[in-house]
Design an enzyme around this catalytic site. Structure first.
Site, mmCIF file in Angstrom:
data_model
loop_
_atom_site.group_PDB
_atom_site.id
_atom_site.type_symbol
_atom_site.label_atom_id
_atom_site.label_comp_id
_atom_site.label_asym_id
_atom_site.label_seq_id
_atom_site.Cartn_x
_atom_site.Cartn_y
_atom_site.Cartn_z
ATOM 1 N N LYS A 34 52.968 31.422 28.315
ATOM 2 C CA LYS A 34 51.789 30.558 28.485
ATOM 3 C C LYS A 34 50.509 31.390 28.297
ATOM 4 C CE LYS A 34 51.943 31.259 33.490
ATOM 5 N NZ LYS A 34 52.518 30.717 34.740
ATOM 6 N N ARG A 129 51.514 23.891 46.228
ATOM 7 C CA ARG A 129 50.644 23.653 45.087
ATOM 8 C C ARG A 129 51.204 22.440 44.353
ATOM 9 N NH1 ARG A 129 49.924 28.433 40.720
ATOM 10 N NH2 ARG A 129 52.075 27.776 40.369
ATOM 11 N N TYR A 252 22.357 49.836 32.886
ATOM 12 C CA TYR A 252 21.686 48.769 33.618
ATOM 13 C C TYR A 252 21.668 49.042 35.118
ATOM 14 C CZ TYR A 252 21.727 45.734 29.501
ATOM 15 O OH TYR A 252 21.524 45.184 28.265
ATOM 16 N N MET A 300 27.622 44.386 28.029
ATOM 17 C CA MET A 300 28.318 43.338 27.271
ATOM 18 C C MET A 300 29.192 43.912 26.157
ATOM 19 S SD MET A 300 26.773 40.009 25.298
ATOM 20 C CE MET A 300 26.056 39.253 26.740
HETATM 21 C C1 LIG Z 1 53.467 31.617 35.235
HETATM 22 C C2 LIG Z 1 54.757 31.228 35.841
HETATM 23 C C3 LIG Z 1 55.823 32.134 35.888
HETATM 24 C C4 LIG Z 1 55.683 33.588 35.480
HETATM 25 O O1 LIG Z 1 55.054 34.276 36.516
HETATM 26 P P1 LIG Z 1 54.874 35.872 36.489
HETATM 27 O O2 LIG Z 1 54.306 36.197 37.796
HETATM 28 O O3 LIG Z 1 53.923 36.158 35.378
HETATM 29 O O4 LIG Z 1 56.215 36.439 36.236
HETATM 30 C C5 LIG Z 1 57.041 31.685 36.368
HETATM 31 N N1 LIG Z 1 57.178 30.410 36.805
HETATM 32 C C6 LIG Z 1 56.172 29.518 36.807
HETATM 33 C C7 LIG Z 1 56.399 28.149 37.311
HETATM 34 C C8 LIG Z 1 54.924 29.901 36.342
HETATM 35 O O5 LIG Z 1 53.922 29.022 36.342
#
Ligand SMILES: *Cc1c(COP(=O)(O)O)cnc(C)c1O
Length: 354
Positions: A34, A129, A252, A300
């Site tokens: 993702k 969640r 800065y 930046m």
């Molecule tokens: C993002 C996610 C993972 C992976 O988590 P990591 O901590 O990056 O290994 C696994 N399961 C779900 C449901 C997630 O949203």
């Protein structure tokens, strides 16, 4: 010469890490890609894992990007669908979907798929969640079975505190999940990276490694460790050098003053590239495997580093912001954040795949 900031992505290290994660899981693992593979490039990373059992993404747009690139393995939508109209695409592209609330369950019941869906039914075992409450879980499972719209159900949950070795909360989540799935049919999936690394009891069914694929451990530095290889090396070059006397300010806000005669290297990388501004003075960088530090504020497009003890370094020297000598976890700690955020934020760099 063009701006020298590069994110070098070592795909062989990604493959190594995937195999580490899958072995921990005990045989099966979805590679979590993702958020553009945590900033590494989802298509390139997925293509580099032809033997992965499948992939997990946040949403259908991310899944379609992989399908359009020719990725044929299973792809799980970790948040499921946001509206019923996505179900047609889910079916057409053979995607797997998480079902985590009543609305999604009702969408499945109302749908008319030609091919039944592959569902991952999520339980809220304590993170609070998303997911069905343990008390409602068996009923949701029964409704999916009764709907006739579902080919298989994988029972899943997600940990809130698996990165805290020994935290009772994770043991409680595992126990809650086990009790509420007792006697229900289907595969199971518990562990993210921290669950795989730190919680042997969670190494069952499908693993869901994310951050570990990219070579960053989610565990504390003194916690349980596995052999991971960093995938991204973020590097740039020194493009200007200054010699400053004692007591001179840099950058800065003049947040740093030299405490000795100082050679300052100016590096082409800044917060607009995703380098965290909060990791200013003291944050480590490396030149030819030798560590030095940022002095002054990150701006930046540039940051300034101390070259006083590196007499051979100068204009053109290659600087590792994170990668092999400096870990992204260290930089994250200096910025008061986690490696995930830094990796996801890299932009404007030239991505090179090896
Ligand atoms: C993002 C996610 C993972 C992976 O988590 P990591 O901590 O990056 O290994 C696994 N399961 C779900 C449901 C997630 O949203």
């Amino acid at each position: 010469m063009s701006r020298p900031l590069e994110a070098v992505i070592r795909l062989d290290n990604l493959r190594h890490n995937y195999h580490v994660g899958r072995a921990l899981a005990g045989g099966r693992a979805l590679a979590v890609v993702k958020a553009n593979a945590y900033g590494h490039g989802a298509v390139q990373c997925a293509k580099a894992l032809p033997d992965a059992d499948g992939f997990a993404v946040a949403c259908i747009e991310e899944a379609l990007q992989l399908r359009e690139a020719g990725i044929a393995q299973p792809i799980l939508l970790l948040e499921g669908v946001f509206e019923a109209s996505e179900l047609e695409l889910v079916e057409r592209h053979g995607l797997w979907l998480v079902v985590h609330h009543e609305g999604q369950l009702a969408m499945i019941e109302a749908a008319k798929p030609q091919t039944p869906y592959t569902v991952w039914l999520k339980m809220d075992s304590g993170m609070h969640r998303v997911g069905f409450a343990p008390a409602d879980y068996a009923a949701a499972h029964a409704r999916l079975c009764a709907s006739g719209k579902v080919a298989s159900i994988t029972m899943m949950t997600h940990f809130a505190r698996a990165d805290e070795p020994g935290a009772q909360a994770t043991a409680d989540q595992i126990a809650t999940f086990q009790a509420a799935t007792e006697g229900l049919a289907g595969d199971i999936s518990l562990a993210n990276s921290a669950g795989l690394i730190g919680w042997p009891a969670a190494r069952v069914g499908w693993g869901r490694p994310g951050i570990l694929l990219y070579g960053a451990s989610p565990m504390p530095v003194d916690g349980p460790a596995v052999e991971l290889k960093p995938v991204m090396q973020l590097k740039s070059k020194v493009f200007a050098v200054r010699e400053l006397a004692t007591g001179e300010p840099i950058g800065y806000g003049a947040s740093f003053h030299t405490s000795r005669a100082t050679r300052v290297g100016v590096v082409a990388c800044g917060y607009a590239d995703g380098y965290p501004r909060l990791a200013s003075t003291g944050s480590p960088v490396a030149i030819d495997g030798v560590r030095t530090r940022i002095i002054g504020r990150v701006s930046m497009d540039m940051l300034t580093i101390d070259l006083t003890d590196l007499p051979d370094a100068g204009v053109g020297s290659e600087v590792e912001l994170w990668g092999d000598t400096v870990s992204v976890n260290e930089v994250a700690a200096h910025a008061g954040t986690i490696a995930y955020e830094l990796l996801c934020n890299v932009k404007r760099a030239a991505f090179r795949y090896r």
